[in-house]
Design an enzyme around this catalytic site. Sequence first.
Site, mmCIF file in Angstrom:
data_model
loop_
_atom_site.group_PDB
_atom_site.id
_atom_site.type_symbol
_atom_site.label_atom_id
_atom_site.label_comp_id
_atom_site.label_asym_id
_atom_site.label_seq_id
_atom_site.Cartn_x
_atom_site.Cartn_y
_atom_site.Cartn_z
ATOM 1 N N ARG B 100 18.193 -22.283 -47.394
ATOM 2 C CA ARG B 100 17.792 -20.956 -47.502
ATOM 3 C C ARG B 100 18.868 -20.162 -46.882
ATOM 4 O O ARG B 100 19.353 -20.443 -45.381
ATOM 5 C CB ARG B 100 16.324 -20.983 -46.552
ATOM 6 N N ASP B 249 13.017 -13.409 -39.023
ATOM 7 C CA ASP B 249 13.762 -14.327 -39.543
ATOM 8 C C ASP B 249 15.431 -14.105 -38.985
ATOM 9 O O ASP B 249 16.273 -15.185 -38.980
ATOM 10 C CB ASP B 249 13.939 -14.347 -41.149
#
Lengths: 359, 359
Positions: B100, B249
């Site tokens: 990711r 994040d």
Amino acid sequence: MTSRRPPHSPSQPFATLDWTGRHVRLLDQTLLPRKVKYLSIRDEKTMWEAIRSLRVRGAPAIGAAAAWGLYIGTARRRNRTLREVRRNVKTVADYLAGARPTAVNLFWALDRCRAAVEALPDGAAADEALATLLAEAQAIQREDEESCARIGEHGAPLLHGIKGVVTHCNAGALATAGMGTALALFYTAAAEGQRFTVYVDETRPLLQGARLTAWELQQAGIDVRLITDGTAGTVFQRGMAQAVVVGSDRIAANGDVANKIGTMPLAIAAKYYKVPFYVAAPLSTIDPAARSGADIPIEERGAGEVTSFGGTPVAPRGTKVFSPAFDVTPARLVAGIVTEAGVLRPPYRRSIARALAGQ
Amino acid sequence: MTSRRPPHSPSQPFATLDWTGRHVRLLDQTLLPRKVKYLSIRDEKTMWEAIRSLRVRGAPAIGAAAAWGLYIGTARRRNRTLREVRRNVKTVADYLAGARPTAVNLFWALDRCRAAVEALPDGAAADEALATLLAEAQAIQREDEESCARIGEHGAPLLHGIKGVVTHCNAGALATAGMGTALALFYTAAAEGQRFTVYVDETRPLLQGARLTAWELQQAGIDVRLITDGTAGTVFQRGMAQAVVVGSDRIAANGDVANKIGTMPLAIAAKYYKVPFYVAAPLSTIDPAARSGADIPIEERGAGEVTSFGGTPVAPRGTKVFSPAFDVTPARLVAGIVTEAGVLRPPYRRSIARALAGQ
């Protein structure tokens, strides 16, 4: 007897609702985009259910549906005298008015039809009263078609030179008897040769953007990007859209706008990124009795619409929700209200009063 | 060999991920809340897939999962010499780094484990290198548990006296190896006897709020109202919430915050209604190499997540989408960043630099 049906737009291959001469033909929007199915509605209970269950939705379409529902509900009763017709009109109108609490067009259309029957001389025949009621429903439908076209003409210049535009929910042909309100701007601008992308909020919980707006814009050959409701902020931040256009379910006298839940945060994000936020709606959406948004009742929906989708639960069993169907966008976030009478600008209390006086 | 497992919170009956001594035991979050199923992960490909497919998600949990993945992926290779271990570590780390692109903790954890092996004297044995790698993964997991607890302690006072708070996505126990980041504030405040309602954004498109946050808060006995992502504005407008707390994040050196799509418009709406917007994240979430949010790569997701819902198609076939997984909230909308080292306040370039220097 059939109503005159001018083309809504060159590219619109469907009618949202129509009168066949015997019953109302109504596109069941809960089945879109999976299935294009028309209902034949012959009594007011079926119409009440269709409005309640959002088979027909969008403030102007609800207005037209209510007018037709009032006619068919009245006509099927015993109407030997004008007095009986008037009593039946009252009964059916009161009943239909309970179908949805927020859409002012519902009450507006019922009141208008009822007033037409009340205005008849006391010596009028029952048949004449029913014909008046039918004519009034037809007029509401026809005027909506025309006001959609005017909204498109007045609003399309606001989109000159844009690359992208955001919309929320469905304020399109499916929401009206005509070519839509917000989407009328897009259809008109596209017909004038403009090319742009429409970023369509999917519009949770009932996904009118994904199911209805994406569908009808695609049918018209307009470039669509479906986005989640939380994505428009990024569309603005990256300079991908230069305008927002939405419809409305009710507009207060000060310009506060009730529309599908999620509209207000969209307006706030647009303001933050200096993107103009427009509302497109016929003047019938304006409720002069509502001084501000605080006077607009906001319907709350059941938990199931949020906790499950398509029959699949997405939240733990028993999860409680807070699910208002609409929100109120403060007038100061609204750059303009596009109506059939032109684009109203702030200060809205004045421009709205003037527009209503000029009707 | 098993890792020490302090209770995450008195009320948390699940572990997001753990090391059994032979393999990684990982809760498959894609099945929640329908099913509580643990995966046994024994190689880096399965871990890559688990990270990629969001079976484990949340920046800190991804960090721990990557560290475990690096250990198991390296240990199953031929490791006769330190040189071979180092080569294997590089191969596996490079591979896992591609799972990711946005979560900085992924790279942070891989770099940290790799650096520990690199730091060994060149005469060290292969076994010692593997033990170092294992110890580093355990340390990352344990430190995350501790930093979650610290975040809860530092942040809970921000919630004193509130009636309601809004959160987005899942920054809870499920997103970490511990009791969560944003949700650690709620668990800690609740344990201190505070009573409040958490308005949980369902968080389209993947519904982490509905599926995960509602689930874990309910397990902890905290009062939850699930809302669609467009509803928080109304929660603020009506005075139902006095704070917003979300995770992150990746945080840039200037305090710009990358978090799940929908966070930024939530922050804008909170600002508009003067509700403080807090971010809770461990210092490992800060990427000093990103000078601002513009330096943070934003992953785009496929169309299917938006065009269908729980496996049911909701948009016409072939609808195009714009689906960034994250958005960037400008630092000026952030009232405070709650870290294990305390609450950082604007101006963030200075407070962040100071916190990172103090580590």
